[in-house]
Scaffold this motif. Structure first.
Motif, PDB file in Angstrom:
ATOM      1  N   ARG A  11       0.828  -1.205   0.000  1.00  0.00           N
ATOM      2  CA  ARG A  11       0.000   0.000   0.000  1.00  0.00           C
ATOM      3  C   ARG A  11       0.863   1.255   0.000  1.00  0.00           C
ATOM      4  N   LYS A  12       1.971   1.215   0.736  1.00  0.00           N
ATOM      5  CA  LYS A  12       2.878   2.359   0.747  1.00  0.00           C
ATOM      6  C   LYS A  12       3.457   2.606  -0.646  1.00  0.00           C
ATOM      7  N   GLN A  13       3.822   1.531  -1.332  1.00  0.00           N
ATOM      8  CA  GLN A  13       4.372   1.667  -2.679  1.00  0.00           C
ATOM      9  C   GLN A  13       3.328   2.219  -3.643  1.00  0.00           C
ATOM     10  N   GLN A  14       2.094   1.741  -3.508  1.00  0.00           N
ATOM     11  CA  GLN A  14       1.022   2.244  -4.362  1.00  0.00           C
ATOM     12  C   GLN A  14       0.768   3.723  -4.108  1.00  0.00           C
ATOM     13  N   GLN A  15       0.777   4.111  -2.828  1.00  0.00           N
ATOM     14  CA  GLN A  15       0.570   5.512  -2.486  1.00  0.00           C
ATOM     15  C   GLN A  15       1.703   6.374  -3.025  1.00  0.00           C
ATOM     16  N   ALA A  16       2.935   5.877  -2.899  1.00  0.00           N
ATOM     17  CA  ALA A  16       4.083   6.629  -3.412  1.00  0.00           C
ATOM     18  C   ALA A  16       3.998   6.784  -4.926  1.00  0.00           C
ATOM     19  N   GLU A  17       3.538   5.740  -5.618  1.00  0.00           N
ATOM     20  CA  GLU A  17       3.402   5.812  -7.074  1.00  0.00           C
ATOM     21  C   GLU A  17       2.311   6.800  -7.476  1.00  0.00           C
ATOM     22  N   ARG A  18       1.191   6.790  -6.738  1.00  0.00           N
ATOM     23  CA  ARG A  18       0.120   7.750  -7.023  1.00  0.00           C
ATOM     24  C   ARG A  18       0.611   9.184  -6.834  1.00  0.00           C
ATOM     25  N   GLU A  19       1.360   9.404  -5.762  1.00  0.00           N
ATOM     26  CA  GLU A  19       1.876  10.746  -5.505  1.00  0.00           C
ATOM     27  C   GLU A  19       2.876  11.168  -6.579  1.00  0.00           C
ATOM     28  N   ARG A  20       3.686  10.219  -7.050  1.00  0.00           N
ATOM     29  CA  ARG A  20       4.641  10.538  -8.116  1.00  0.00           C
ATOM     30  C   ARG A  20       3.911  10.941  -9.390  1.00  0.00           C
ATOM     31  N   ILE A  21       2.872  10.191  -9.749  1.00  0.00           N
ATOM     32  CA  ILE A  21       2.100  10.497 -10.956  1.00  0.00           C
ATOM     33  C   ILE A  21       1.413  11.850 -10.820  1.00  0.00           C
ATOM     34  N   GLU A  22       0.872  12.127  -9.635  1.00  0.00           N
ATOM     35  CA  GLU A  22       0.222  13.420  -9.411  1.00  0.00           C
ATOM     36  C   GLU A  22       1.212  14.568  -9.569  1.00  0.00           C
ATOM     37  N   ARG A  23       2.422  14.384  -9.040  1.00  0.00           N
ATOM     38  CA  ARG A  23       3.435  15.438  -9.177  1.00  0.00           C
ATOM     39  C   ARG A  23       3.811  15.651 -10.636  1.00  0.00           C
ATOM     40  N   GLU A  24       3.976  14.544 -11.374  1.00  0.00           N
ATOM     41  CA  GLU A  24       4.342  14.657 -12.784  1.00  0.00           C
ATOM     42  C   GLU A  24       3.231  15.313 -13.592  1.00  0.00           C
ATOM     43  N   ASN A  25       1.982  14.921 -13.328  1.00  0.00           N
ATOM     44  CA  ASN A  25       0.853  15.525 -14.044  1.00  0.00           C
ATOM     45  C   ASN A  25       0.726  17.007 -13.721  1.00  0.00           C
ATOM     46  N   HIS A  26       0.945  17.329 -12.446  1.00  0.00           N
ATOM     47  CA  HIS A  26       0.878  18.732 -12.038  1.00  0.00           C
ATOM     48  C   HIS A  26       1.955  19.547 -12.749  1.00  0.00           C
ATOM     49  N   ARG A  27       3.159  19.018 -12.797  1.00  0.00           N
ATOM     50  CA  ARG A  27       4.248  19.725 -13.460  1.00  0.00           C
ATOM     51  C   ARG A  27       3.991  19.856 -14.957  1.00  0.00           C
ATOM     52  N   LYS A  28       3.484  18.791 -15.575  1.00  0.00           N
ATOM     53  CA  LYS A  28       3.187  18.835 -17.006  1.00  0.00           C
ATOM     54  C   LYS A  28       2.101  19.864 -17.299  1.00  0.00           C
ATOM     55  N   ASN A  29       1.083  19.903 -16.443  1.00  0.00           N
ATOM     56  CA  ASN A  29       0.003  20.871 -16.629  1.00  0.00           C
ATOM     57  C   ASN A  29       0.527  22.302 -16.528  1.00  0.00           C
ATOM     58  N   ILE A  30       1.403  22.531 -15.555  1.00  0.00           N
ATOM     59  CA  ILE A  30       1.992  23.862 -15.400  1.00  0.00           C
ATOM     60  C   ILE A  30       2.813  24.235 -16.631  1.00  0.00           C
ATOM     61  N   ASP A  31       3.619  23.284 -17.116  1.00  0.00           N
ATOM     62  CA  ASP A  31       4.450  23.553 -18.291  1.00  0.00           C
ATOM     63  C   ASP A  31       3.597  23.852 -19.518  1.00  0.00           C
ATOM     64  N   ASP A  32       2.535  23.046 -19.725  1.00  0.00           N
ATOM     65  CA  ASP A  32       1.680  23.230 -20.897  1.00  0.00           C
ATOM     66  C   ASP A  32       1.001  24.597 -20.878  1.00  0.00           C
ATOM     67  N   ILE A  33       0.425  24.951 -19.746  1.00  0.00           N
ATOM     68  CA  ILE A  33      -0.289  26.229 -19.654  1.00  0.00           C
ATOM     69  C   ILE A  33       0.687  27.397 -19.722  1.00  0.00           C
ATOM     70  N   SER A  34       1.840  27.241 -19.077  1.00  0.00           N
ATOM     71  CA  SER A  34       2.838  28.315 -19.107  1.00  0.00           C
ATOM     72  C   SER A  34       3.293  28.600 -20.528  1.00  0.00           C
ATOM     73  N   ASN A  35       3.419  27.549 -21.337  1.00  0.00           N
ATOM     74  CA  ASN A  35       3.846  27.733 -22.729  1.00  0.00           C
ATOM     75  C   ASN A  35       2.780  28.437 -23.566  1.00  0.00           C
ATOM     76  N   ARG A  36       1.516  28.302 -23.152  1.00  0.00           N
ATOM     77  CA  ARG A  36       0.440  28.948 -23.904  1.00  0.00           C
ATOM     78  C   ARG A  36       0.246  30.412 -23.517  1.00  0.00           C
ATOM     79  N   ILE A  37       0.711  30.756 -22.355  1.00  0.00           N
ATOM     80  CA  ILE A  37       0.531  32.139 -21.893  1.00  0.00           C
ATOM     81  C   ILE A  37       1.572  33.035 -22.554  1.00  0.00           C
ATOM     82  N   ASN A  38       1.083  34.049 -23.242  1.00  0.00           N
ATOM     83  CA  ASN A  38       1.968  34.969 -23.961  1.00  0.00           C
ATOM     84  C   ASN A  38       1.710  36.389 -23.478  1.00  0.00           C
ATOM     85  N   PHE A  39       2.747  37.053 -23.047  1.00  0.00           N
ATOM     86  CA  PHE A  39       2.602  38.407 -22.520  1.00  0.00           C
ATOM     87  C   PHE A  39       2.978  39.479 -23.544  1.00  0.00           C
TER      88      PHE A  39
END
Length: 271
Positions: free
Chosen positions: A242-270
């Protein structure tokens, strides 16, 4: 971090931040804890509440300073892993085991080729070559540590014919495993009419039955010991999964969060 329970202010402000809390147990402490007297009673309320709300059983470690576990450890802590520092004979070993638990510094198996001495029936006082034991190998009982079996008092009082029998394990288990083993011994899936709850403890690379006889081990306790070890192994395996599964879920969440930030940041033009 770890601490001994002494100060109410420290309890109120710091107890929730510590990895471990050491409970110094004496007959007087048990009386105050169970009768909810003064600061000790306040501490007991905090500890029992945290155990019930967070199921954090492993945080609180009873330290037997004087008396016996029955006369000094409060009833709500009975059956838990505890450290006996009341006896000079085993003080050094038990204190070393405590610090190992607190520092999460489990001893590793000897390197290949190092000679060790076992005190079990098949190799008493005999040097053998010991190979490293993988940390993920299931815990097993290797045999009885004959030289450390204690002598019964036989003074005519109740239980005076009983004594302590230690069993050597194939490696030193974690504190978490020891808690699971003690709980499994106290509440095994099956048992005999001669089963004795509350006599099992675990220190270092040993599990100990304190209050039995070698005859009882042969006739009744051997199978229950093996069963308790199997239950502890299975439960720890599930906890780790269960600890390994939780750690994997948290890793995926961090990666998705970072990817989402990168994608949106690239679309924002000032511009």
């Amino acid at each position: 971090m770890f601490q001994a329970t002494k100060c109410l202010i420290l309890w109120k402000n710091q107890s929730g931040k510590n990895d471990y809390v050491l409970i110094i147990c004496t007959p007087k402490y048990k009386t105050k804890s169970e009768d909810r007297i003064g600061g000790v009673g306040y501490e007991g309320d905090i500890m029992t509440a945290e155990v019930l709300q967070k199921s954090n059983h492993r945080k609180f470690i009873p330290i037997l300073k004087s008396g016996t576990k029955d006369t000094s450890i409060p009833s709500w802590l009975q059956g838990k892993y505890y450290v006996d520092l009341s006896n000079e004979t085993h003080y050094e070993n038990n204190y070393s085991d405590l610090t190992t638990t607190l520092l999460n510094d489990r001893e590793t198996a000897p390197e290949l080729g190092i000679s060790t001495t076992r005190k079990t029936p098949n190799s008493r006082n005999q040097e053998t070559k010991s190979e490293p034991v993988p940390k993920d190998e299931p815990i097993k009982i290797k045999g009885i540590v004959i030289d450390e079996i204690t002598q019964p008092t036989n003074d005519g009082t109740a239980g005076s014919g009983l004594y302590k029998i230690p069993f050597e394990l194939n490696r030193t288990p974690s504190y978490e495993w020891r808690e699971l083993f003690i709980n499994a011994w106290n509440r095994p899936p099956s048992w005999t009419s001669m089963h004795r709850r509350g006599i099992a403890t675990a220190y270092g690379n040993q599990v100990i039955l304190n209050g039995t006889t070698i005859e009882e081990v042969e006739k009744y306790h051997k199978d229950t010991l093996k069963l308790a070890v199997q239950v502890a192994n299975k439960q720890l395996e599930e906890i780790n999964r269960r600890k390994q599964q939780q750690a994997e879920r948290e890793r995926i969440e961090r990666e998705n969060h970072r990817k989402n930030i990168d994608d949106i940041s690239n679309r924002i033009n000032f511009d």
